[in-house]
Design a protein around this motif. Structure first.
Motif, PDB file in Angstrom:
ATOM      1  N   GLY A  69       1.596   6.757  -6.531  1.00  0.00           N
ATOM      2  CA  GLY A  69       0.562   7.771  -6.743  1.00  0.00           C
ATOM      3  C   GLY A  69       1.151   9.169  -6.652  1.00  0.00           C
ATOM      4  O   GLY A  69       0.843  10.062  -7.470  1.00  0.00           O
ATOM      5  N   LEU A  70       2.045   9.319  -5.643  1.00  0.00           N
ATOM      6  CA  LEU A  70       2.646  10.643  -5.445  1.00  0.00           C
ATOM      7  C   LEU A  70       3.517  11.036  -6.646  1.00  0.00           C
ATOM      8  O   LEU A  70       3.565  12.198  -7.037  1.00  0.00           O
ATOM      9  CB  LEU A  70       3.500  10.639  -4.157  1.00  0.00           C
ATOM     10  N   PHE A  74       0.829  -1.194   0.000  1.00  0.00           N
ATOM     11  CA  PHE A  74       0.000   0.000   0.000  1.00  0.00           C
ATOM     12  C   PHE A  74       0.875   1.260   0.000  1.00  0.00           C
ATOM     13  O   PHE A  74       0.610   2.215  -0.734  1.00  0.00           O
ATOM     14  CB  PHE A  74      -0.908  -0.030   1.243  1.00  0.00           C
ATOM     15  N   SER A  75       1.977   1.212   0.788  1.00  0.00           N
ATOM     16  CA  SER A  75       2.863   2.379   0.807  1.00  0.00           C
ATOM     17  C   SER A  75       3.564   2.563  -0.539  1.00  0.00           C
ATOM     18  O   SER A  75       3.830   3.676  -0.973  1.00  0.00           O
ATOM     19  CB  SER A  75       3.903   2.280   1.927  1.00  0.00           C
ATOM     20  N   ALA A 109       2.179   1.785  -3.329  1.00  0.00           N
ATOM     21  CA  ALA A 109       1.150   2.364  -4.190  1.00  0.00           C
ATOM     22  C   ALA A 109       1.038   3.878  -3.957  1.00  0.00           C
ATOM     23  O   ALA A 109       0.911   4.660  -4.900  1.00  0.00           O
ATOM     24  CB  ALA A 109      -0.194   1.686  -3.925  1.00  0.00           C
ATOM     25  N   ILE A 110       1.120   4.244  -2.662  1.00  0.00           N
ATOM     26  CA  ILE A 110       1.040   5.684  -2.353  1.00  0.00           C
ATOM     27  C   ILE A 110       2.217   6.423  -2.991  1.00  0.00           C
ATOM     28  O   ILE A 110       2.041   7.466  -3.637  1.00  0.00           O
ATOM     29  CB  ILE A 110       1.035   5.916  -0.828  1.00  0.00           C
ATOM     30  N   ALA A 111       3.414   5.834  -2.852  1.00  0.00           N
ATOM     31  CA  ALA A 111       4.596   6.451  -3.448  1.00  0.00           C
ATOM     32  C   ALA A 111       4.401   6.603  -4.954  1.00  0.00           C
ATOM     33  O   ALA A 111       4.671   7.675  -5.528  1.00  0.00           O
ATOM     34  CB  ALA A 111       5.834   5.612  -3.143  1.00  0.00           C
ATOM     35  N   GLY A 136       6.835  13.979  -0.743  1.00  0.00           N
ATOM     36  CA  GLY A 136       6.305  12.819  -0.020  1.00  0.00           C
ATOM     37  C   GLY A 136       6.878  11.483  -0.496  1.00  0.00           C
ATOM     38  O   GLY A 136       6.844  10.494   0.228  1.00  0.00           O
ATOM     39  N   VAL A 137       7.435  11.469  -1.715  1.00  0.00           N
ATOM     40  CA  VAL A 137       7.866  10.203  -2.304  1.00  0.00           C
ATOM     41  C   VAL A 137       8.923   9.492  -1.472  1.00  0.00           C
ATOM     42  O   VAL A 137       8.748   8.319  -1.123  1.00  0.00           O
ATOM     43  CB  VAL A 137       8.330  10.409  -3.752  1.00  0.00           C
ATOM     44  N   ALA A 167       7.383   7.992   1.642  1.00  0.00           N
ATOM     45  CA  ALA A 167       6.556   6.808   1.356  1.00  0.00           C
ATOM     46  C   ALA A 167       7.431   5.600   1.029  1.00  0.00           C
ATOM     47  O   ALA A 167       7.149   4.470   1.449  1.00  0.00           O
ATOM     48  CB  ALA A 167       5.608   7.098   0.194  1.00  0.00           C
ATOM     49  N   PHE A 188       4.354  17.546  -4.530  1.00  0.00           N
ATOM     50  CA  PHE A 188       4.050  16.211  -4.030  1.00  0.00           C
ATOM     51  C   PHE A 188       5.272  15.296  -4.015  1.00  0.00           C
ATOM     52  O   PHE A 188       5.294  14.287  -3.342  1.00  0.00           O
ATOM     53  CB  PHE A 188       2.932  15.576  -4.861  1.00  0.00           C
TER      54      PHE A 188
END
Lengths: 120, 265, 272
Positions: B122-123, B115-116, B118-120, B136-137, B140, B133
């Motif tokens: 996404g970012l 999930f993390s 995926a967030i990375a 944040g990469v 994440a 943004f």
């Protein structure tokens, strides 16, 4: 098969004698007349020991989990639950495990969480 | 009773090699292999393991001693491997390897590690429209890396394991398992064990069938805290205790004979 | 069938020691516990032994022929089917009862040596014989206790049984020794009283003295005294076969082989 009256009478008398003996040996019944009490005690222990050994062999996981408690628990179970004619040894081992669970001596679910890290 | 090491580079016992290579199950296999090799245990055609009765039990480790006592009456091949893998004796071996810093407490892979990632991801995508943004990469990604966990074997552990080879059939089991192959030969064949016997042991491949009880991690009942990252959790429900031998409705019994009730005790 | 022809020296086949039995030198025949085998899927090892031409004799433990109830024909049928599956020349069970009053003793219990018990046993044996494809041999059991009011000695009881049913005898010398130790019977008198011409074969087994009781465990080494009873038997008759029974605490292959060799030495001593 038609049997003579003599034979069926003999069967009845023998049945009573044998039932009385097994009742004494397996279910705490009184020692039948004419038997040596000590011998009955020896036989009782031998039968119990054999039954216990078979239960241990058929249910090693249960014996393993119970550890030192296996023997006293099995002995208590056995005298309360003499093996019925026609029952199987495996059923006896299973019934013992069930009896232990019911009395809280064995964890309820022994379905092994068999997690092998890796084997090949 | 864990096999002592004389120096840092001394040979590891087969059990230890097994544990470092593939965890407690493999260590149990290796210990069993040592006992078969020494003639202290026999395995029947259909996979019943029985200790060879003798006055001198001949166990050299506590894990072996446990196998011998557990197999005093016949027990299925897979049952004994499994039960040994989950035993307190095996936990002791694990502790010993931890103490020697050949192993470490692994960090479990978090259920949501992907999930993390995926967030990375996404970012990154978002970063193309709003460069802010990108900040944040790395966070994440770090979070993802931590969540991925850490392996159970330390660098030192990998180091001592490296020179170990399948020098004999016991080490072949430690390194490849009874189901494995070495030099084109099946390891099970080295012990004259049929494939139907060695296949009783659940294989890693079965982990694909992820059962609900698996949760995210792996850890087996006891010592398999070593499952950190790449852990195969074969959730094959073990086949209870049923030894394939005897029982029968026979009144006389289990082991099948007519022998008396034993020591009468 | 005129007796059983020379079986030699054998061992009880048990699944735990199947490979050992296959490897042992000097195994001329084996016995299988009938209740542990299933029609349609004989153990691979048993099939292999049959292919080698080794006779396989089914031995039953659950017919309860000495029990008060009429013998269970389903059990008899299973025994017969196993006999046919392995091409056995003979099957056997014990002179005992295992079930009574709805309970199962889990073991071979001695029967009272009374006329009643003999009549019932004879009726059960005859019924079993009528339903078996091969001859039936019956074995003397080890007793830890003695029924009161016995009218016959054990030897007389078995002699009567043979007389009335024409069954064969399977003499367990370890059981004779156990009974001598535990209830004071005389093995020599037993051997004098039984019809030795109806001897099918002999069982030998190990046991253990525990306090003042000898337990016929089949899990310990064969005592020299038991071989002594075998010696006594061999001095009277040449047994068609002698078989070692081991049911638990299986020792190394070498140890089992040396027990077989010791048995063979006793048998051969009387052949010369």
């Amino acid at each position: 098969m038609i049997e003579g009256n003599d034979l069926s009478a003999a069967r009845k008398r023998l049945a009573a004698q044998q039932a009385e003996l097994l009742n004494a040996l397996l279910a705490k019944g009184p020692v039948p007349t004419g038997f040596d009490e000590q011998r009955i005690a020896v036989e009782r222990r031998a039968l119990l020991s054999k039954r216990r050994g078979i239960a241990r062999m058929l249910g090693p996981a249960v014996a393993d989990e119970l550890g030192d408690r296996f023997r006293p628990l099995f002995d208590a179970y056995a005298v309360e639950n003499p093996r019925r004619a026609g029952s199987r040894a495996r059923e006896d081992a299973a019934a013992f495990a069930e009896w232990c669970r019911a009395s809280g001596e064995l964890s309820v679910n022994r379905k092994a969480r068999w997690k092998f890290w890796q084997s090949n | 009773m864990v096999t002592p090491m004389t120096s840092q580079t001394t040979q590891l016992s087969a059990e230890q090699v097994g544990y470092l290579t593939a965890g407690p199950g493999r260590a149990a296999e290796a210990a069993l292999a040592r006992l078969i090799d020494a003639g202290l245990v026999r395995v029947s055609r259909d996979g019943l393991v029985t200790a060879v009765h003798s006055n001198n039990h001949g166990a050299t480790t506590s894990v072996e001693a446990r196998i011998l006592s557990y197999s005093r009456t016949a027990v299925r091949f897979d049952t004994i491997v499994q039960s040994t893998a989950n035993s307190t004796e095996m936990a002791q071996l694990h502790r010993h390897l931890l103490d020697r810093r050949l192993m470490q407490r692994p960090r479990r892979r978090h259920e949501a590690w992907w999930f993390s990632l995926a967030i990375a991801g996404g970012l990154v995508v978002l970063g193309f429209s709003t460069p802010a943004f990108f900040v944040g990469v790395p966070i994440a990604l770090l979070f993802f890396a931590w969540q991925r966990g850490r392996g159970p074997v330390t660098k030192a552990g990998k180091e001592v394991l490296r020179p170990v080879s399948a020098s004999d059939r016991v080490y072949a089991v430690a390194l490849y398992g009874f189901c494995g192959k070495v030099g084109g030969h099946r390891v099970g064949d080295l012990f004259e064990l049929s494939q139907s016997v060695v296949k009783m042991i659940p294989l890693k491949r079965q982990r694909a069938r992820k059962s609900s009880s698996d949760g995210g991690g792996c850890g087996s009942a006891s010592s398999c805290s070593s499952c950190g990252s790449g852990c195969g959790s074969s959730s094959s429900s073990c086949s209870s205790s049923s030894s394939s031998c005897s029982s029968s409705g026979s009144s006389c019994g289990g082991g099948g004979g007519c022998g008396g009730g034993g020591g009468g005790d | 069938m005129a007796g059983i022809t020379d079986l030699g020296v054998g061992i009880g086949w048990r699944s735990e020691i199947d490979l050992t039995v296959e490897r042992l030198p000097g195994v001329d025949f084996v016995e299988v516990v009938a209740e542990n085998l299933h029609i349609g899927h004989l153990p691979e090892s048993v099939t292999l032994l049959l292919e080698r031409g080794i006779p396989v004799l089914p031995h039953a433990v659950s017919l309860s022929l000495g029990g008060a109830d009429e013998v269970d024909l389903k059990r008899v049928q299973h025994l017969g089917e196993i006999a046919e599956a392995v091409g056995a020349p003979m099957v056997s069970d014990h002179v005992c009862f295992v079930r009574a009053g709805g309970l199962d003793s889990g073991h071979l219990m001695p029967v009272p040596r009374t006329k009643d018990a003999l009549d019932v046993l004879v009726a059960n044996v005859r019924l079993a014989q009528r339903n078996l494809p091969v001859p039936l041999a019956l074995e003397n059991v080890a007793a830890l206790l003695e029924w009161p009011d016995g009218e016959l000695s054990e030897g007389q009881f078995l002699a009567e049984l043979v007389e009335r049913t024409d069954c064969w005898l399977l003499v367990d010398v370890a059981n004779l020794y156990a009974n001598a130790r535990n209830i004071g019977t005389d093995p020599e008198r037993f051997l004098d009283e039984i019809p030795l011409e109806r001897l099918a074969y002999v069982h030998v087994a190990g046991g253990e003295q525990h306090g003042d009781v000898y337990h016929d465990t089949h899990a310990h080494a064969v005592l020299p005294e038991v071989l002594g009873v075998l010696d006594e038997l061999c001095s009277r008759v040449r047994p068609p076969g002698v078989l070692l029974e081991r049911d638990d605490n299986y020792p190394s292959d070498t140890e089992i082989a040396s027990e077989l060799a010791a048995i063979r030495a006793v048998v051969d001593k009387h052949r010369g």
